[in-house]
Design a protein around this motif. Structure first.
Motif, mmCIF file in Angstrom:
data_model
loop_
_atom_site.group_PDB
_atom_site.id
_atom_site.type_symbol
_atom_site.label_atom_id
_atom_site.label_comp_id
_atom_site.label_asym_id
_atom_site.label_seq_id
_atom_site.Cartn_x
_atom_site.Cartn_y
_atom_site.Cartn_z
ATOM 1 N N SER A 1 -9.596 -16.215 -89.801
ATOM 2 C CA SER A 1 -9.808 -15.014 -90.609
ATOM 3 C C SER A 1 -9.818 -13.762 -89.725
ATOM 4 O O SER A 1 -9.314 -12.713 -90.118
ATOM 5 N N GLN A 2 -10.342 -13.888 -88.490
ATOM 6 C CA GLN A 2 -10.298 -12.733 -87.566
ATOM 7 C C GLN A 2 -8.858 -12.392 -87.183
ATOM 8 O O GLN A 2 -8.521 -11.234 -86.954
ATOM 9 N N LEU A 3 -8.021 -13.415 -87.091
ATOM 10 C CA LEU A 3 -6.616 -13.170 -86.751
ATOM 11 C C LEU A 3 -5.838 -12.641 -87.962
ATOM 12 O O LEU A 3 -4.652 -12.349 -87.863
ATOM 13 N N GLY A 4 -6.515 -12.550 -89.105
ATOM 14 C CA GLY A 4 -5.862 -12.049 -90.307
ATOM 15 C C GLY A 4 -4.856 -13.026 -90.886
ATOM 16 O O GLY A 4 -3.889 -12.633 -91.525
ATOM 17 N N LEU A 5 -5.065 -14.332 -90.659
ATOM 18 C CA LEU A 5 -4.065 -15.320 -91.075
ATOM 19 C C LEU A 5 -4.458 -16.103 -92.322
ATOM 20 O O LEU A 5 -3.721 -16.984 -92.760
ATOM 21 N N LEU A 6 -5.611 -15.786 -92.914
ATOM 22 C CA LEU A 6 -6.006 -16.521 -94.116
ATOM 23 C C LEU A 6 -4.924 -16.379 -95.172
ATOM 24 O O LEU A 6 -4.271 -15.345 -95.277
ATOM 25 N N GLU A 7 -4.754 -17.458 -95.957
ATOM 26 C CA GLU A 7 -3.740 -17.497 -97.016
ATOM 27 C C GLU A 7 -2.310 -17.463 -96.473
ATOM 28 O O GLU A 7 -1.394 -17.052 -97.171
#
Lengths: 316, 292
Positions: free
Chosen positions: B150-156
């Motif tokens: 989620s920190q890497l912005g990769l959720l979903e």
């Protein structure tokens, strides 16, 4: 210039060669590490870093929201893990899962493998294909088809109805839910275990059996004194797998079929900590539980491996 | 202390059973084996059969307990295909599983080659590091991994599904066994011919360990295709993957059994197809791998 060939090194399990010329070139020593970098980096980032992080979080109180700060609570999470009644139930259930799955992973597949040694050719390929099929069914489909077979008016209850039994909805009933999950998990792993035992049997040198038969040993005696002892590493290996992995094998089915219910009867340790982490967002508690189980299973694994070394009769 | 898991002898052997030795057994012994295997085979395959049998029944026949459907219809499949974006889910799942398989082969071949070919100071430590990951359950690493994703912005995203699956200890160890068994003289000969270590890997080693590479590819592909836990965590709202899509379909459709069985049947179809095409290799791969 011709040089007498040095005796070739005997090919052992761990080859030990050629570090010298590489080192002589200065940067050569880096080479193995470069080849290992992608794999090791992957494992460090996705296994060891989170493991360390989990240990750290187990001493904090945090709800997974980036905006709320984590507060240090010391050993409190561990105390809560140890005191929680649900945790005791989950540990006991995990024991039942292991015990319930041992027949499917060890006894039944061993019997099948032993009894079917003489089946060969095309028939064997067909049986093998069928027995292995459940391993390949995705958890989602497994859950769907078994929910359908075990529902109130499903096939299993219709068949049971012929003999006058009525189990109701298997997944809602306190007495049957755990049995149902164990049966389904067992259904998935038996085929695989049969093949592991078949491979174990194939690895036993036929000469021993032949020699014993020439000496006039009976079938039963050959089985008891040669085949079974030589098969003991496979038995211990599958036992080790069952003890360590039962809670993981049943995880997806629990999530899809019962979510741990009814009244916690199908809850196992991993599902409980998943619930605490992702339903209650109690990161500290879930992490402390993870650490406890990881340590407990580590000790169990070490113990079983020691047994494996001590009591295995290796061929040669 | 944790020690590496030693596979019991013969686990990597081909899955054939020893030929009968000594006297010819009486005829009924063979029959017993057939009966046992036939019962086990039927018990294993029946739920799969029942899934497909239910999926082709018209809805008024669903509760009918006859083994062979009285009448056959594709209505359920039409319903499923109309309500789920099956094409895109298939493509997404295929790409994800193929990426995982390719990544797993790449990382494990390189690692196995280094471990089998050279001696270096940290070798034992690295071996131990790889073997011990086998003991770490996903449930113990899920929270930190979820937070990192989620920190890497990769959720979903599918990248989130692929990344943690790119390296597995099983793949490295399986290939290590095979590379170690490879005759060292051939490496040395290649070095004398002036080949670089990487050239040796590509032109000498790879062509000779094709069956092992195939096993790792198959395992990784099927494992990724059927992976349930991690994708449902990072792709809660997405229709990109078949497992996630079918799961929400299962909860939304309640008790429309025909449709549920059709959707489940479709989710299994590609893996079954692979299995029927490459049965021997698939079974071999799983047996060699231990489990997972």
């Amino acid at each position: 210039m011709l040089v007498d060939a040095a005796p070739l090194p005997v090919a052992g399990p761990v080859p030990t060669p050629a570090a010298a010329p590489a080192a002589a070139r200065g940067w050569g020593w880096v080479r193995p590490y470069l080849y290992l970098l992608p794999a090791v980096a992957g494992l460090v980032v996705w296994v060891y870093r989170p493991l360390v992080q989990t240990v750290e979080w187990s001493f904090y109180d945090w709800n997974l929201l980036p905006t709320t700060p984590a507060t240090w609570v010391g050993w409190q999470n561990y105390a809560e893990v140890m005191a929680l009644p649900e945790m005791h139930q989950a540990v006991v259930n995990t024991g039942w899962y292991v015990l319930g799955l041992l027949p499917f992973a060890v006894a039944v597949p061993m019997a099948i493998a032993l009894l079917s040694r003489r089946v060969g050719g095309r028939a064997r390929t067909v049986y093998q294909a069928l027995v292995f099929l459940p391993m390949l069914v995705t958890p989602v489909a497994t859950a769907a088809v078994w929910r359908w077979m075990l529902t109130q008016d499903g096939l299993v209850n219709q068949v049971l109805g012929v003999v006058g039994a009525d189990a109701g909805n298997w997944f809602r009933n306190v007495d049957t839910a755990l049995v149902a999950i164990i049966l389904i998990t067992g259904w998935q792993i038996t085929g695989f275990a049969v093949l592991v035992f078949a491979a174990g049997l194939a690895g036993i040198d036929g000469e021993y059996v032949q020699a014993a038969a020439l000496d006039g040993a009976s079938r039963r005696r050959i089985l008891g004194t040669i085949t079974l002892p030589l098969l003991s590493p496979t038995v211990l290996f599958m036992t080790l797998m069952t003890v360590l992995l039962s809670a993981q094998w049943s995880f997806a089915l629990i999530d899809l079929l019962t979510q741990g219910g009814p009244s916690g009867t199908t809850m196992n340790v991993y599902y409980l900590l998943y619930k605490f982490g992702f339903t209650n967002f109690d990161v500290g508690f879930a992490s402390a539980a993870s650490v406890v189980f990881f340590a407990a299973f580590g000790v169990l694994a070490a113990g079983l491996l020691a047994l494996l070394r001590r009591f295995s009769f290796y061929d040669n | 202390m944790l020690t590496p898991v030693e596979p019991p002898p013969g686990r990597a052997a081909p899955t054939t059973m020893p030929e009968p030795t000594g006297h010819r057994p009486p005829w009924w012994r063979g029959i017993g084996g057939h009966v046992v295997l036939a019962v086990a085979g039927l018990a294993s395959a029946f739920p799969v059969y029942w899934m497909y049998a239910t999926s082709v029944k018209p809805s008024e026949d669903v509760l009918d307990r006859r083994l062979v459907p009285a009448s056959v219809t594709l209505d359920n499949y039409a319903h499923v295909l109309a309500s789920l974006p099956f094409g895109s889910m298939l493509v997404g799942t295929f790409l994800m599983a193929a990426a995982v398989a390719a990544g797993t082969v790449l990382t494990s071949v390189l690692a196995a080659y280094a471990l089998a070919r050279w001696d270096f100071p940290a070798k034992r430590l690295i071996m131990l590091l790889i073997v011990c990951t086998w003991l770490v359950p996903v449930q113990a690493t899920m929270l930190p991994n979820y937070v990192l994703i989620s920190q890497l912005g990769l959720l979903e995203t599918l990248t989130a599904v692929v990344l943690p699956q790119l390296v597995t200890a099983v793949a490295v160890l399986l290939l290590f066994q095979h590379v170690s068994a490879f005759p060292r003289e051939l490496f040395d000969a290649a070095t004398m011919d002036g080949r670089s270590p990487f050239g040796t890997l590509v032109s000498v080693l790879l062509p000779n360990i094709r069956p092992a590479i195939a096993a790792v590819t198959i395992l990784a592909f099927i494992g990724a295709w059927n992976e349930y836990f991690w994708p449902t965590m990072v792709l809660r709202r997405s229709d990109d993957l078949i497992q996630v899509g079918i799961r929400s379909f299962l909860t939304s459709e309640g008790n429309d059994w025909g449709a549920l069985m059709a959707a489940s049947g479709l989710a299994c179809l590609p893996v079954f197809a692979l299995y029927f095409a490459l049965q021997r290799q698939v079974v071999d791969a799983f047996v060699r791998s231990g489990l997972r």
